[in-house]
Motif scaffolding. Structure first.
Motif, PDB file in Angstrom:
ATOM      1  N   ASP A 254     -29.497  56.549  87.233  1.00  0.00           N
ATOM      2  CA  ASP A 254     -30.700  55.591  87.144  1.00  0.00           C
ATOM      3  C   ASP A 254     -30.228  54.343  87.814  1.00  0.00           C
ATOM      4  OD1 ASP A 254     -32.417  57.332  86.038  1.00  0.00           O
ATOM      5  OD2 ASP A 254     -31.719  56.976  83.988  1.00  0.00           O
ATOM      6  N   LYS A 255     -29.091  54.055  87.862  1.00  0.00           N
ATOM      7  CA  LYS A 255     -28.602  52.556  88.229  1.00  0.00           C
ATOM      8  C   LYS A 255     -27.971  52.606  89.423  1.00  0.00           C
ATOM      9  CE  LYS A 255     -27.620  51.015  83.734  1.00  0.00           C
ATOM     10  NZ  LYS A 255     -27.009  51.844  82.590  1.00  0.00           N
ATOM     11  N   HIS A 256     -28.238  53.771  90.339  1.00  0.00           N
ATOM     12  CA  HIS A 256     -27.603  54.022  91.695  1.00  0.00           C
ATOM     13  C   HIS A 256     -28.329  53.022  92.723  1.00  0.00           C
ATOM     14  CE1 HIS A 256     -26.594  55.498  95.545  1.00  0.00           C
ATOM     15  NE2 HIS A 256     -25.670  56.382  94.994  1.00  0.00           N
ATOM     16  N   PRO A 257     -27.834  52.229  93.468  1.00  0.00           N
ATOM     17  CA  PRO A 257     -27.974  51.116  94.399  1.00  0.00           C
ATOM     18  C   PRO A 257     -29.305  51.607  95.285  1.00  0.00           C
ATOM     19  CG  PRO A 257     -25.879  51.224  94.681  1.00  0.00           C
ATOM     20  CD  PRO A 257     -26.128  52.203  93.706  1.00  0.00           C
ATOM     21  N   ILE A 258     -29.254  52.855  95.651  1.00  0.00           N
ATOM     22  CA  ILE A 258     -30.306  53.496  96.430  1.00  0.00           C
ATOM     23  C   ILE A 258     -31.725  53.247  95.947  1.00  0.00           C
ATOM     24  CG2 ILE A 258     -30.208  55.753  95.880  1.00  0.00           C
ATOM     25  CD1 ILE A 258     -30.678  54.602  99.460  1.00  0.00           C
TER      26      ILE A 258
ATOM     27  N   LEU B 134     -38.573  57.650  97.243  1.00  0.00           N
ATOM     28  CA  LEU B 134     -38.030  58.929  97.416  1.00  0.00           C
ATOM     29  C   LEU B 134     -37.330  59.701  96.503  1.00  0.00           C
ATOM     30  CD1 LEU B 134     -36.753  58.230 100.842  1.00  0.00           C
ATOM     31  CD2 LEU B 134     -38.821  59.395 100.381  1.00  0.00           C
ATOM     32  N   PHE B 135     -37.497  59.307  95.149  1.00  0.00           N
ATOM     33  CA  PHE B 135     -36.846  59.681  93.792  1.00  0.00           C
ATOM     34  C   PHE B 135     -38.094  59.895  92.916  1.00  0.00           C
ATOM     35  CE2 PHE B 135     -33.532  58.009  96.269  1.00  0.00           C
ATOM     36  CZ  PHE B 135     -32.289  58.767  96.365  1.00  0.00           C
ATOM     37  N   ALA B 136     -37.758  60.835  91.951  1.00  0.00           N
ATOM     38  CA  ALA B 136     -38.745  61.136  90.888  1.00  0.00           C
ATOM     39  C   ALA B 136     -37.872  61.699  89.528  1.00  0.00           C
ATOM     40  CB  ALA B 136     -39.552  62.220  91.161  1.00  0.00           C
ATOM     41  N   GLU B 137     -38.624  61.543  88.630  1.00  0.00           N
ATOM     42  CA  GLU B 137     -37.818  62.262  87.333  1.00  0.00           C
ATOM     43  C   GLU B 137     -37.757  63.805  87.371  1.00  0.00           C
ATOM     44  OE1 GLU B 137     -36.880  60.908  84.383  1.00  0.00           O
ATOM     45  OE2 GLU B 137     -37.253  59.167  85.350  1.00  0.00           O
TER      46      GLU B 137
ATOM     47  N   CYS C  56     -33.724  63.564  93.860  1.00  0.00           N
ATOM     48  CA  CYS C  56     -34.236  63.192  95.380  1.00  0.00           C
ATOM     49  C   CYS C  56     -35.365  64.099  95.731  1.00  0.00           C
ATOM     50  CB  CYS C  56     -33.263  63.160  96.451  1.00  0.00           C
ATOM     51  SG  CYS C  56     -33.486  62.757  98.080  1.00  0.00           S
ATOM     52  N   THR C  57     -36.618  63.562  96.172  1.00  0.00           N
ATOM     53  CA  THR C  57     -37.457  64.538  96.400  1.00  0.00           C
ATOM     54  C   THR C  57     -37.705  64.989  97.874  1.00  0.00           C
ATOM     55  OG1 THR C  57     -38.954  62.416  97.054  1.00  0.00           O
ATOM     56  CG2 THR C  57     -39.083  63.479  94.576  1.00  0.00           C
ATOM     57  N   GLU C  58     -37.141  64.252  98.963  1.00  0.00           N
ATOM     58  CA  GLU C  58     -36.977  64.644 100.233  1.00  0.00           C
ATOM     59  C   GLU C  58     -35.412  64.166 100.754  1.00  0.00           C
ATOM     60  OE1 GLU C  58     -39.334  62.179 103.453  1.00  0.00           O
ATOM     61  OE2 GLU C  58     -40.649  62.786 101.515  1.00  0.00           O
ATOM     62  N   SER C  59     -35.020  64.848 101.689  1.00  0.00           N
ATOM     63  CA  SER C  59     -33.774  64.600 102.393  1.00  0.00           C
ATOM     64  C   SER C  59     -33.905  63.341 103.455  1.00  0.00           C
ATOM     65  CB  SER C  59     -33.271  65.819 103.154  1.00  0.00           C
ATOM     66  OG  SER C  59     -33.074  66.748 102.336  1.00  0.00           O
ATOM     67  N   PHE C  60     -32.882  62.549 103.482  1.00  0.00           N
ATOM     68  CA  PHE C  60     -32.917  61.314 104.155  1.00  0.00           C
ATOM     69  C   PHE C  60     -31.591  60.517 104.224  1.00  0.00           C
ATOM     70  CE2 PHE C  60     -33.408  59.649 100.115  1.00  0.00           C
ATOM     71  CZ  PHE C  60     -32.785  58.412 100.083  1.00  0.00           C
ATOM     72  N   THR C  61     -31.282  60.027 105.448  1.00  0.00           N
ATOM     73  CA  THR C  61     -30.017  59.348 105.848  1.00  0.00           C
ATOM     74  C   THR C  61     -30.073  57.715 105.833  1.00  0.00           C
ATOM     75  OG1 THR C  61     -29.250  61.461 106.600  1.00  0.00           O
ATOM     76  CG2 THR C  61     -28.136  59.390 107.102  1.00  0.00           C
ATOM     77  N   ILE C  62     -29.453  56.916 105.280  1.00  0.00           N
ATOM     78  CA  ILE C  62     -29.385  55.800 105.566  1.00  0.00           C
ATOM     79  C   ILE C  62     -27.986  55.367 106.209  1.00  0.00           C
ATOM     80  CG2 ILE C  62     -30.920  55.053 103.525  1.00  0.00           C
ATOM     81  CD1 ILE C  62     -28.220  54.146 101.988  1.00  0.00           C
TER      82      ILE C  62
ATOM     83  N   LEU D 119     -28.767  67.643  81.873  1.00  0.00           N
ATOM     84  CA  LEU D 119     -28.467  67.396  83.374  1.00  0.00           C
ATOM     85  C   LEU D 119     -27.398  66.606  83.695  1.00  0.00           C
ATOM     86  CD1 LEU D 119     -32.267  66.453  84.788  1.00  0.00           C
ATOM     87  CD2 LEU D 119     -30.893  68.628  84.823  1.00  0.00           C
ATOM     88  N   ARG D 120     -26.705  67.112  84.476  1.00  0.00           N
ATOM     89  CA  ARG D 120     -25.263  66.590  84.971  1.00  0.00           C
ATOM     90  C   ARG D 120     -25.386  66.113  86.216  1.00  0.00           C
ATOM     91  NH1 ARG D 120     -20.988  70.880  83.404  1.00  0.00           N
ATOM     92  NH2 ARG D 120     -22.890  72.135  84.374  1.00  0.00           N
ATOM     93  N   PRO D 121     -24.680  65.196  86.856  1.00  0.00           N
ATOM     94  CA  PRO D 121     -24.623  64.717  88.113  1.00  0.00           C
ATOM     95  C   PRO D 121     -23.689  65.811  88.810  1.00  0.00           C
ATOM     96  CG  PRO D 121     -23.458  63.082  86.614  1.00  0.00           C
ATOM     97  CD  PRO D 121     -24.027  64.185  85.730  1.00  0.00           C
ATOM     98  N   THR D 122     -23.950  65.803  90.105  1.00  0.00           N
ATOM     99  CA  THR D 122     -23.038  66.744  91.177  1.00  0.00           C
ATOM    100  C   THR D 122     -21.481  66.164  90.885  1.00  0.00           C
ATOM    101  OG1 THR D 122     -24.751  66.848  92.551  1.00  0.00           O
ATOM    102  CG2 THR D 122     -22.699  67.429  93.370  1.00  0.00           C
ATOM    103  N   GLU D 123     -20.547  67.213  90.805  1.00  0.00           N
ATOM    104  CA  GLU D 123     -19.298  66.864  90.658  1.00  0.00           C
ATOM    105  C   GLU D 123     -18.855  66.177  91.838  1.00  0.00           C
ATOM    106  OE1 GLU D 123     -15.240  69.487  89.840  1.00  0.00           O
ATOM    107  OE2 GLU D 123     -17.015  70.495  90.308  1.00  0.00           O
ATOM    108  N   GLN D 124     -17.962  65.244  91.451  1.00  0.00           N
ATOM    109  CA  GLN D 124     -17.238  64.431  92.607  1.00  0.00           C
ATOM    110  C   GLN D 124     -16.220  65.519  93.576  1.00  0.00           C
ATOM    111  OE1 GLN D 124     -15.567  61.030  91.162  1.00  0.00           O
ATOM    112  NE2 GLN D 124     -14.128  60.648  93.093  1.00  0.00           N
TER     113      GLN D 124
END
Length: 132
Positions: free
Chosen positions: A27-31, A38-41, A4-10, A54-59
């Motif tokens: 990469d398959k996230h619905p957002i 608002l996303f980049a490599e 995510c390149t900048e914070s936002f809320t939906i 890289l690992r995703p944030t822990e649940q």
């Protein structure tokens, strides 16, 4: 993964969902269908692992009936693990450092370090203080 390149809320279904700058999503996230701009490599920088690691944030919580694998805080990896697995050697430290270590060591570790000191440098400042 995308970062995510900048914070936002939906507000889907009336509940807020926040995305924070720097957050990783799959990469398959619905957002990414609606907010891909608002996303980049992710770019590896100093202190970050290369792209393939890289690992995703822990649940935060487990789903009902699911067990989580925990990573203890401050767990060592790589060279840090080898260093932390290395037993304390009193011969590699000055007397004040050894005495400080002995104060926080448990009884078994204290006996091991004192035996190593007696077999090695045999400093009276350490061995004499050990009986107090």
């Amino acid at each position: 993964m995308k970062r995510c390149t900048e914070s936002f809320t939906i507000w889907p279904d009336g509940a807020p969902v926040a995305f924070v700058a720097g957050q990783l999503v799959d990469d398959k996230h619905p957002i990414l269908k609606t907010h891909k701009h608002l996303f980049a490599e992710p770019q590896a920088s100093a202190g970050q692992p290369p792209r393939g690691q890289l690992r995703p944030t822990e649940q935060a919580t487990a789903d009902p009936g699911e067990r989580r694998a925990l990573t203890p805080p401050g767990s060592a990896t790589g060279a840090q693990a080898a260093e932390s697995d290395k037993a304390f050697d009193p011969g590699e430290h000055n007397a004040p450092e050894v005495l400080t270590y002995l104060k926080q060591a448990d009884e078994e570790e204290r006996a091991r370090v004192l035996a190593a000191e007696a077999a090695g440098r045999n400093r009276k400042g350490i061995l004499g203080d050990a009986t107090e």
